[in-house]
Design a protein around this motif. Structure first.
Motif, PDB file in Angstrom:
ATOM      1  N   ILE B 129       0.821  -1.218   0.000  1.00 57.81           N
ATOM      2  CA  ILE B 129       0.000   0.000   0.000  1.00 57.81           C
ATOM      3  C   ILE B 129       0.853   1.265   0.000  1.00 57.81           C
ATOM      4  CG2 ILE B 129      -1.955  -1.140   1.130  1.00 57.81           C
ATOM      5  CD1 ILE B 129      -1.121   0.212   3.723  1.00 57.81           C
ATOM      6  N   GLY B 130       2.168   1.062  -0.197  1.00 58.71           N
ATOM      7  CA  GLY B 130       3.034   2.213  -0.401  1.00 58.71           C
ATOM      8  C   GLY B 130       3.446   2.920   0.870  1.00 58.71           C
ATOM      9  N   GLU B 131       3.300   2.253   2.023  1.00 54.00           N
ATOM     10  CA  GLU B 131       3.705   2.859   3.287  1.00 54.00           C
ATOM     11  C   GLU B 131       5.182   2.642   3.552  1.00 54.00           C
ATOM     12  OE1 GLU B 131       1.983   4.556   5.773  1.00 54.00           O
ATOM     13  OE2 GLU B 131       0.318   4.720   4.350  1.00 54.00           O
ATOM     14  N   LEU B 132       5.798   1.734   2.812  1.00 56.84           N
ATOM     15  CA  LEU B 132       7.179   1.349   3.095  1.00 56.84           C
ATOM     16  C   LEU B 132       7.878   1.172   1.752  1.00 56.84           C
ATOM     17  CD1 LEU B 132       8.631   0.581   5.777  1.00 56.84           C
ATOM     18  CD2 LEU B 132       8.175  -1.791   5.198  1.00 56.84           C
ATOM     19  N   ALA B 133       8.996   1.857   1.579  1.00 60.34           N
ATOM     20  CA  ALA B 133       9.689   1.736   0.300  1.00 60.34           C
ATOM     21  C   ALA B 133      10.626   0.541   0.345  1.00 60.34           C
ATOM     22  CB  ALA B 133      10.486   3.001   0.024  1.00 60.34           C
ATOM     23  N   PRO B 134      10.536  -0.376  -0.649  1.00 60.40           N
ATOM     24  CA  PRO B 134      11.447  -1.514  -0.658  1.00 60.40           C
ATOM     25  C   PRO B 134      12.885  -1.048  -0.909  1.00 60.40           C
ATOM     26  CG  PRO B 134      10.153  -1.448  -2.665  1.00 60.40           C
ATOM     27  CD  PRO B 134       9.665  -0.312  -1.828  1.00 60.40           C
ATOM     28  N   LEU B 135      13.842  -1.703  -0.193  1.00 61.01           N
ATOM     29  CA  LEU B 135      15.248  -1.383  -0.425  1.00 61.01           C
ATOM     30  C   LEU B 135      15.767  -2.260  -1.554  1.00 61.01           C
ATOM     31  CD1 LEU B 135      16.382  -1.394   3.298  1.00 61.01           C
ATOM     32  CD2 LEU B 135      15.818   0.594   1.888  1.00 61.01           C
ATOM     33  N   GLU B 136      16.899  -1.902  -2.101  1.00 60.19           N
ATOM     34  CA  GLU B 136      17.554  -2.756  -3.082  1.00 60.19           C
ATOM     35  C   GLU B 136      18.041  -4.017  -2.369  1.00 60.19           C
ATOM     36  OE1 GLU B 136      18.073  -2.650  -6.385  1.00 60.19           O
ATOM     37  OE2 GLU B 136      16.590  -1.042  -6.254  1.00 60.19           O
ATOM     38  N   ILE B 137      17.834  -5.165  -2.920  1.00 57.90           N
ATOM     39  CA  ILE B 137      18.367  -6.374  -2.280  1.00 57.90           C
ATOM     40  C   ILE B 137      19.238  -7.151  -3.263  1.00 57.90           C
ATOM     41  CG2 ILE B 137      16.532  -6.686  -0.583  1.00 57.90           C
ATOM     42  CD1 ILE B 137      15.343  -8.769  -2.492  1.00 57.90           C
ATOM     43  N   GLU B 138      20.183  -7.869  -2.677  1.00 57.32           N
ATOM     44  CA  GLU B 138      21.038  -8.714  -3.509  1.00 57.32           C
ATOM     45  C   GLU B 138      20.741 -10.152  -3.122  1.00 57.32           C
ATOM     46  OE1 GLU B 138      25.743  -9.689  -4.116  1.00 57.32           O
ATOM     47  OE2 GLU B 138      25.157  -7.939  -2.944  1.00 57.32           O
ATOM     48  N   LYS B 139      20.350 -10.939  -4.080  1.00 58.29           N
ATOM     49  CA  LYS B 139      19.939 -12.317  -3.807  1.00 58.29           C
ATOM     50  C   LYS B 139      21.157 -13.209  -3.548  1.00 58.29           C
ATOM     51  CE  LYS B 139      15.906 -14.500  -5.835  1.00 58.29           C
ATOM     52  NZ  LYS B 139      15.301 -14.845  -7.135  1.00 58.29           N
ATOM     53  N   VAL B 140      21.082 -14.046  -2.482  1.00 62.66           N
ATOM     54  CA  VAL B 140      22.151 -15.009  -2.215  1.00 62.66           C
ATOM     55  C   VAL B 140      21.880 -16.252  -3.040  1.00 62.66           C
ATOM     56  CG1 VAL B 140      23.241 -16.417  -0.461  1.00 62.66           C
ATOM     57  CG2 VAL B 140      22.359 -14.159   0.120  1.00 62.66           C
ATOM     58  N   GLU B 141      22.787 -16.631  -3.884  1.00 66.30           N
ATOM     59  CA  GLU B 141      22.536 -17.837  -4.670  1.00 66.30           C
ATOM     60  C   GLU B 141      23.689 -18.814  -4.590  1.00 66.30           C
ATOM     61  OE1 GLU B 141      20.801 -17.529  -8.507  1.00 66.30           O
ATOM     62  OE2 GLU B 141      19.956 -15.571  -8.066  1.00 66.30           O
ATOM     63  N   GLU B 142      24.602 -18.499  -3.664  1.00 61.99           N
ATOM     64  CA  GLU B 142      25.805 -19.299  -3.550  1.00 61.99           C
ATOM     65  C   GLU B 142      25.461 -20.705  -3.037  1.00 61.99           C
ATOM     66  OE1 GLU B 142      29.871 -18.788  -1.012  1.00 61.99           O
ATOM     67  OE2 GLU B 142      28.298 -17.285  -0.935  1.00 61.99           O
ATOM     68  N   LYS B 143      26.154 -21.683  -3.544  1.00 59.44           N
ATOM     69  CA  LYS B 143      26.001 -23.044  -3.029  1.00 59.44           C
ATOM     70  C   LYS B 143      26.411 -23.070  -1.560  1.00 59.44           C
ATOM     71  CE  LYS B 143      27.574 -26.919  -5.212  1.00 59.44           C
ATOM     72  NZ  LYS B 143      28.479 -27.666  -6.090  1.00 59.44           N
ATOM     73  N   GLY B 144      25.685 -23.820  -0.756  1.00 59.27           N
ATOM     74  CA  GLY B 144      26.120 -23.991   0.623  1.00 59.27           C
ATOM     75  C   GLY B 144      25.333 -23.151   1.605  1.00 59.27           C
ATOM     76  N   SER B 145      24.379 -22.380   1.124  1.00 60.30           N
ATOM     77  CA  SER B 145      23.656 -21.544   2.071  1.00 60.30           C
ATOM     78  C   SER B 145      22.176 -21.907   2.145  1.00 60.30           C
ATOM     79  CB  SER B 145      23.820 -20.077   1.684  1.00 60.30           C
ATOM     80  OG  SER B 145      23.397 -19.922   0.346  1.00 60.30           O
ATOM     81  N   ARG B 146      21.781 -22.921   1.408  1.00 58.58           N
ATOM     82  CA  ARG B 146      20.384 -23.337   1.462  1.00 58.58           C
ATOM     83  C   ARG B 146      20.150 -24.196   2.695  1.00 58.58           C
ATOM     84  NH1 ARG B 146      20.545 -26.936  -3.505  1.00 58.58           N
ATOM     85  NH2 ARG B 146      22.433 -27.421  -2.360  1.00 58.58           N
ATOM     86  N   TYR B 147      18.863 -24.443   3.014  1.00 59.64           N
ATOM     87  CA  TYR B 147      18.580 -25.288   4.184  1.00 59.64           C
ATOM     88  C   TYR B 147      19.149 -26.689   3.984  1.00 59.64           C
ATOM     89  CZ  TYR B 147      16.254 -28.105   7.658  1.00 59.64           C
ATOM     90  OH  TYR B 147      16.023 -28.980   8.677  1.00 59.64           O
ATOM     91  N   VAL B 148      19.011 -27.211   2.775  1.00 62.05           N
ATOM     92  CA  VAL B 148      19.465 -28.579   2.547  1.00 62.05           C
ATOM     93  C   VAL B 148      20.977 -28.690   2.743  1.00 62.05           C
ATOM     94  CG1 VAL B 148      19.755 -28.335   0.060  1.00 62.05           C
ATOM     95  CG2 VAL B 148      19.203 -30.578   1.027  1.00 62.05           C
ATOM     96  N   ASP B 149      21.694 -27.605   2.496  1.00 59.06           N
ATOM     97  CA  ASP B 149      23.142 -27.634   2.736  1.00 59.06           C
ATOM     98  C   ASP B 149      23.452 -27.729   4.225  1.00 59.06           C
ATOM     99  OD1 ASP B 149      23.707 -27.336   0.003  1.00 59.06           O
ATOM    100  OD2 ASP B 149      23.337 -25.184   0.160  1.00 59.06           O
ATOM    101  N   PHE B 150      22.587 -27.076   5.011  1.00 58.61           N
ATOM    102  CA  PHE B 150      22.737 -27.187   6.457  1.00 58.61           C
ATOM    103  C   PHE B 150      22.365 -28.594   6.911  1.00 58.61           C
ATOM    104  CE2 PHE B 150      20.698 -27.234  10.590  1.00 58.61           C
ATOM    105  CZ  PHE B 150      21.667 -26.646  11.394  1.00 58.61           C
ATOM    106  N   LEU B 151      21.261 -29.078   6.342  1.00 58.28           N
ATOM    107  CA  LEU B 151      20.694 -30.350   6.787  1.00 58.28           C
ATOM    108  C   LEU B 151      21.603 -31.541   6.477  1.00 58.28           C
ATOM    109  CD1 LEU B 151      18.189 -31.926   7.838  1.00 58.28           C
ATOM    110  CD2 LEU B 151      17.413 -32.039   5.465  1.00 58.28           C
ATOM    111  N   PHE B 152      22.167 -31.567   5.288  1.00 62.53           N
ATOM    112  CA  PHE B 152      22.826 -32.784   4.830  1.00 62.53           C
ATOM    113  C   PHE B 152      23.957 -33.265   5.749  1.00 62.53           C
ATOM    114  CE2 PHE B 152      25.643 -35.428   2.417  1.00 62.53           C
ATOM    115  CZ  PHE B 152      24.765 -36.352   1.903  1.00 62.53           C
ATOM    116  N   PRO B 153      24.894 -32.394   6.138  1.00 62.53           N
ATOM    117  CA  PRO B 153      25.941 -32.880   7.040  1.00 62.53           C
ATOM    118  C   PRO B 153      25.367 -33.405   8.356  1.00 62.53           C
ATOM    119  CG  PRO B 153      26.531 -30.749   6.127  1.00 62.53           C
ATOM    120  CD  PRO B 153      25.101 -30.993   5.748  1.00 62.53           C
ATOM    121  N   GLY B 154      24.275 -32.780   8.808  1.00 67.08           N
ATOM    122  CA  GLY B 154      23.625 -33.250  10.031  1.00 67.08           C
ATOM    123  C   GLY B 154      23.080 -34.658   9.863  1.00 67.08           C
ATOM    124  N   LEU B 155      22.487 -34.921   8.696  1.00 61.89           N
ATOM    125  CA  LEU B 155      21.960 -36.269   8.442  1.00 61.89           C
ATOM    126  C   LEU B 155      23.089 -37.289   8.362  1.00 61.89           C
ATOM    127  CD1 LEU B 155      19.110 -35.808   5.816  1.00 61.89           C
ATOM    128  CD2 LEU B 155      18.935 -36.261   8.264  1.00 61.89           C
TER     129      LEU B 155
END
Ligand SMILES: Nc1ncnc2c1ncn2[C@@H]1O[C@H](COP(=O)(O)OP(=O)(O)OP(=O)(O)O)[C@@H](O)[C@H]1O
Ligand SMILES: [Mg+2]
Lengths: 311, 342
Positions: B129-155
């Protein structure tokens, strides 16, 4: 002097207040079989396991094949074969694989196929343990005990739970082993087993020896010609008394159990003749009357008032 | 106590026996090898995300000024209800993240601020509704930062624990219950051979287990494996041997399968929860974190993550290695002391 394969003196084992073995002396002459005969809980397993080095006796000395457990435990283990009362072998491996494992423990062993042949398992050698019948499993544990070509074989109730045919096969295996010069210590509560396999029997009850000797001499000590059992018809039992029966010629012992009278007699012909006359006089009719030659079972009953097997 | 060194022929046969017994039990093979892969795949794909899930905003029938703006936003899904009761009920049940109410210029928001999804929905509404201006964001797409990357060594860590404890603990209790242990005692078999055969067969399976699972993770789930393979292999071996010692300890005196099952569950339960398999243990209160970090599975998981995801070498995982070595030596020594043979 005859060689002793085994000599144990004054064995005592207590579990808390219970004295499971209470001063037992056992000797096995080389090349012979000694049977420990006794009812459930008599202390047979405890005694044999002390001798096998599995349980430590509270008192007593043990010498196996001229060695003691303290001085040469491994020397003993190399030269004995053991079948425990209840071992259930790993199910997923085959009979021959099991035997190969046991063979790997010994410095010298027999040829595996020869052992399989000896226990009649050649055809089943590639069957998994889980698919063996009770009798086959028992013969496989026997094979494991025989694979090292032992001098002394320990068998704890080797045929309990087997049908008569399977039992006879086990007996044949033990006889083969004996005929090759081996010595055997056996426990059992089957008197036929002791009578067939043993050169000497020791009858135990409540941890104590109550008789010993060759089967024939132990039976002979009963001084009985035969055992007479009578099953009177309804009401007949009340007209018989211990005293009257004991007064008959040749009757040395009288026992009443349920609806049965058992007489130990030392002159079968005279006793049975006068017994029948007596029964007629007091008006007792019989379902049946049986006589049999005395057995170790009768010795046991005469000594303890109990049967070897429950019932 | 006999010769402390294993003897080769009997060690080989005992190990072969163990291995055959294991491989001939399809269920056991499934639980050790296939199950962790299935679990990693299911959880991995379930949490992979990819698309951002929209927030669900509930409102009452009507046409307030802000409605169009919400409906136009692709991160917001609008649900319209006829009555206030129905709307409240949907909110309570968690079907919608918040309710936008009223017909003024701006909506009144009704939400549970403790729920992260509700907060997220509030921010998205404000942006829409335009009450908050979105900031510029940089998407993380590097391997190793997804949940499954966290999960796998634990499994992987959890699997090393489970199979180590069960393979030894269960087998020992089973042999004791079947009187096989007693039967072996009356042979000249060296006790050292017997114990070593458990370790050896464990290492054989470990090899298959780690290679298979890791290959699956790397190729199918695209998990990074940045560590030196030697460091990674040594770490897995240490973990496996450590848990084998713990399994031996758990089974050193129990007489039955049931007994050892209870014992193993008792050992594993705290580690399933507190060792950071599915979520980081840093969410637990500060005071118990040193305790959690002293657990062998925590150390193994942390070290596996450091090696796989960050490429750490031996130097980078020294504290974890120390914990693991202690957990390897102590239980084994105690187990040897109190082991009940007959
Ligand atoms: N580990 C033990 N702890 C306590 N009591 C025991 C133990 N082992 C045996 N007993 C007791 O000692 C007695 C003798 O047991 P043992 O097993 O030697 O008898 P057995 O003659 O072999 O009997 P069975 O014919 O049933 O095999 C029994 O009363 C038994 O309950
Ligand atoms: Mg017994």
């Amino acid at each position: 002097m005859t060689q002793l394969a085994l000599k144990a003196t004054g064995l005592v084992k207590r579990f808390g207040d219970l004295v499971a073995v209470n001063g037992l002396d056992l000797e096995v002459r080389a090349g012979t079989c000694l049977a420990l005969l006794g009812p459930n809980g008599a202390g047979k397993t405890t005694a044999i396991e002390m001798i096998e080095g599995l349980q430590r006796p509270d008192e007593g000395t043990i010498e196996v094949l001229g060695r003691t457990w303290k001085s040469d435990a491994n020397g003993i283990r190399e030269r004995i074969g053991v079948q425990l009362q209840e071992t259930r072998l790993q199910e997923k491996v085959t009979a021959r694989e099991t035997l190969t494992l046991f063979a790997s423990f010994y410095d010298e062993t027999r040829d595996l196929d020869e052992v399989l042949e000896m226990v009649g398992m050649t055809e089943k050698k590639d069957a998994r343990v889980e698919n063996l019948s009770g009798g086959q499993h028992q013969r496989l544990t026997l094979a494991c005990a025989l694979v090292s070509d032992p001098d002394l074989l320990f068998l704890d109730e080797p045929t309990t739970g087997l049908d008569p045919q399977a039992r006879r096969r086990v007996w044949e295996i033990v006889e083969t082993f004996k005929s090759g010069g081996g010595s055997v210590l056996l426990t059992t509560h089957y008197m036929e087993e002791a009578e067939r396999l043993a050169d000497e029997v020791v009858i135990v009850d409540a941890g104590k020896m109550i008789a010993r000797g060759t089967p024939a001499s132990v039976i002979g000590d009963l001084h009985a010609d035969s055992i007479v059992e009578l099953f009177p018809k309804e009401g007949g039992l009340d007209r018989l008394t211990d005293a009257a029966l004991l007064a008959l010629p040749g009757v040395t012992e009288v026992r009443r159990e349920g609806a049965t009278y058992t007489l130990v007699v030392d002159d079968t012909q005279a006793s049975v003749a006068s017994l029948l006359t007596h029964l007629n006089e007091v008006g007792v009719e019989l379902h049946s009357l049986q006589t049999h030659a005395p057995t170790l079972e009768d010795v046991f009953v005469a000594l303890t008032g109990k049967h070897l097997r429950d019932g | 106590m006999g010769n402390p060194l294993p003897r080769w022929p009997e060690l080989r046969e005992l190990t072969r026996h163990r291995t055959l017994a294991f491989l001939r039990q399809p269920e056991a093979v499934f639980w050790v090898f296939a199950f962790p892969m299935v679990l990693a795949a299911v959880l991995g794909f379930a949490f992979q995300g990819g698309e951002r899930a929209p927030s669900v905003v509930g409102m009452l029938a009507g046409d307030p000024a802000w409605r169009a703006a919400l409906e136009a936003d692709e991160l917001i899904e609008v649900e319209v209800y006829a009555t206030r009761e129905e709307a409240d009920q949907r909110l309570r049940g968690g079907h919608v993240d918040l309710l936008a109410l009223g017909d003024g210029e701006r909506p009144d928001l009704r939400l549970d601020p403790v729920r992260a999804e509700a907060e997220l929905a509030r921010l998205r509404v404000l942006v829409a509704i335009g009450e908050l201006a979105p900031l510029e964001i940089e998407k993380v797409e590097e391997k190793g930062s997804r949940y499954v990357d966290f999960l796998f060594p634990g499994l992987l860590g959890m699997n090393l624990m489970g199979t180590g404890l069960w393979a030894i603990g269960f087998a020992v209790a089973d042999m004791r219950q079947r009187k096989v242990l007693k039967r072996l005692l009356v042979t000249p078999m060296r006790r050292a051979s017997f114990l070593a055969s458990f370790m050896l067969s464990r290492l054989l399976f470990l090899f298959g287990e780690v290679v298979l699972l890791t290959a699956f993770g790397v190729w199918v789930l695209d998990i990074p494996l940045r560590a030196n393979l030697l460091v990674f292999g040594a770490l897995c071996t240490l973990g496996a041997v450590g848990f084998a010692g713990l399994g031996l300890l758990a089974a050193s005196r129990v007489k039955t399968i049931e007994g050892v099952s209870g014992m193993l569950n008792l050992v594993m339960m705290p580690m399933w929860l507190g060792s950071g398999v599915f979520f980081t243990y840093e969410r637990f209160p500060e005071v118990i974190q040193p305790v959690l970090r002293a657990l062998p599975l925590t150390a193994l998981n942390d070290a596996l993550r450091a090696t796989m995801l960050d490429g750490a070498g031996f130097g980078g995982i020294l504290p974890e290695l120390t914990v693991l070595v202690i957990w390897t030596v102590l239980p084994f020594v105690v187990a040897l002391k109190i082991f009940r043979w007959a």
